[in-house]
Scaffold this motif. Structure first.
Motif, PDB file in Angstrom:
ATOM      1  N   ASN A  44    -108.304  69.152   5.811  1.00 35.14           N
ATOM      2  CA  ASN A  44    -109.480  68.359   6.181  1.00 35.14           C
ATOM      3  C   ASN A  44    -110.394  68.164   4.963  1.00 35.14           C
ATOM      4  OD1 ASN A  44    -108.569  68.662   8.910  1.00 35.14           O
ATOM      5  ND2 ASN A  44    -109.566  70.682   8.945  1.00 35.14           N
TER       6      ASN A  44
ATOM      7  N   THR B 102    -105.096  65.864   7.447  1.00 39.07           N
ATOM      8  CA  THR B 102    -105.225  66.008   8.893  1.00 39.07           C
ATOM      9  C   THR B 102    -106.444  65.238   9.381  1.00 39.07           C
ATOM     10  OG1 THR B 102    -104.267  68.220   8.747  1.00 39.07           O
ATOM     11  CG2 THR B 102    -105.452  67.676  10.773  1.00 39.07           C
ATOM     12  N   LEU B 103    -107.521  65.309   8.578  1.00 38.30           N
ATOM     13  CA  LEU B 103    -108.764  64.631   8.937  1.00 38.30           C
ATOM     14  C   LEU B 103    -109.506  64.226   7.672  1.00 38.30           C
ATOM     15  CD1 LEU B 103    -111.386  65.602  11.598  1.00 38.30           C
ATOM     16  CD2 LEU B 103    -112.120  65.398   9.217  1.00 38.30           C
TER      17      LEU B 103
ATOM     18  N   THR C 175    -110.086  73.392   4.657  1.00 38.45           N
ATOM     19  CA  THR C 175    -111.164  72.392   4.693  1.00 38.45           C
ATOM     20  C   THR C 175    -111.960  72.412   3.397  1.00 38.45           C
ATOM     21  OG1 THR C 175    -111.401  72.588   7.100  1.00 38.45           O
ATOM     22  CG2 THR C 175    -113.251  71.635   5.895  1.00 38.45           C
TER      23      THR C 175
ATOM     24  N   ARG D   4    -108.988  60.624  12.033  1.00 40.69           N
ATOM     25  CA  ARG D   4    -108.105  61.750  12.325  1.00 40.69           C
ATOM     26  C   ARG D   4    -106.662  61.368  12.029  1.00 40.69           C
ATOM     27  NH1 ARG D   4    -111.060  65.656  14.743  1.00 40.69           N
ATOM     28  NH2 ARG D   4    -113.038  64.988  15.628  1.00 40.69           N
TER      29      ARG D   4
END
Length: 239
Positions: A161, A182-183, A145, A192
């Motif tokens: 992410n 992924t996001l 992330t 998403r």
């Protein structure tokens, strides 16, 4: 016979300098305040002008915006201005604008607008967060992330992410050499994997994500940013 000389004395009645200019808008009143006079002179003129302009009958609450120019106001002075204006019953200070900022404010603004370069791979479970714009030289693996107060630029594959615009920036963008996230999140809008996959086609070009007029995150070619977000070209604006 005595000779008399008549001396004429000219008294110049100079008009007093105006320290406060009041302009009415749809939102209320805007007060442009002189930034060269003393603070006490400013308070006295605000008090006098708002008293003379006060409607004797009951009126709705009127919002007041203060523009103080190059004057630095302490917290005490700001509160004093608010008290003087609030004492007129139907006036309320909504905003105080100054061209002067403190060192702390300037430092915070710099942190929120600077581009932070990072060269590393973001693996699953790792989180990288910056206050300004992020320039990541490396990949973001699934489960990894990245978060930024502003924009996110990835010179690598984005498979994890990405959260951009965390400082409330609706116009933030996310760009990557390979866009397979992924996001994606920009400000408070989230896409998403199922939604993103529908937009993606096999491409070897860098792509970007941004919020469109319908407040949806869309993915497009990187070239569209020069038209959609011209403010990104900071260097060109200075030349």
């Amino acid at each position: 016979m005595s000779n008399y000389i008549l001396v004429e004395v000219n008294v110049v009645n100079r008009q007093k300098q105006q320290y406060v200019t009041i302009k009415g808008t749809k939102e209320g009143l805007t007060l442009h305040l002189d930034d060269t006079c003393s603070f006490q002179e400013l308070l006295a003129e605000i008090d006098a002008k708002l008293t003379s302009n006060k409607d004797p009958e009951e009126t709705p609450l009127i919002g007041v915006r203060l523009k103080v120019g190059n004057r630095f106001l302490t917290k005490k002075q700001e509160e004093k201005l608010r008290d003087v204006i609030r004492s007129k019953k139907n006036f309320l200070v909504e905003n105080i604008e100054s061209n002067v900022v403190t060192k702390e404010q300037a430092f915070q603004w710099n942190k929120q607008t600077e581009i932070v370069p990072v060269a590393k791979m973001i693996r699953s479970g790792q989180v990288l967060e910056v206050e300004g714009d992020l320039l990541l030289i490396g990949d973001i693996n699934p489960g990894g992330t990245v978060k930024a107060g502003g924009n996110i630029f990835v010179l690598g594959a984005l498979r994890g992410n990405a959260y951009a615009g965390l400082q409330g920036k609706q116009d933030a963008v996310i760009a990557a050499s390979l866009m397979k996230p992924t996001l994606l999140s920009i400000n408070e809008t989230i896409n998403r994997a199922p939604d993103i996959t529908e937009q993606l086609e096999s491409s070897h070009e860098m792509e970007c994500a941004y919020i469109d007029e319908e407040e949806q995150i869309v993915i497009d070619r990187l070239q569209v940013l020069s038209h959609l977000r011209p403010m990104l070209t900071r260097l060109e604006r200075r030349m």
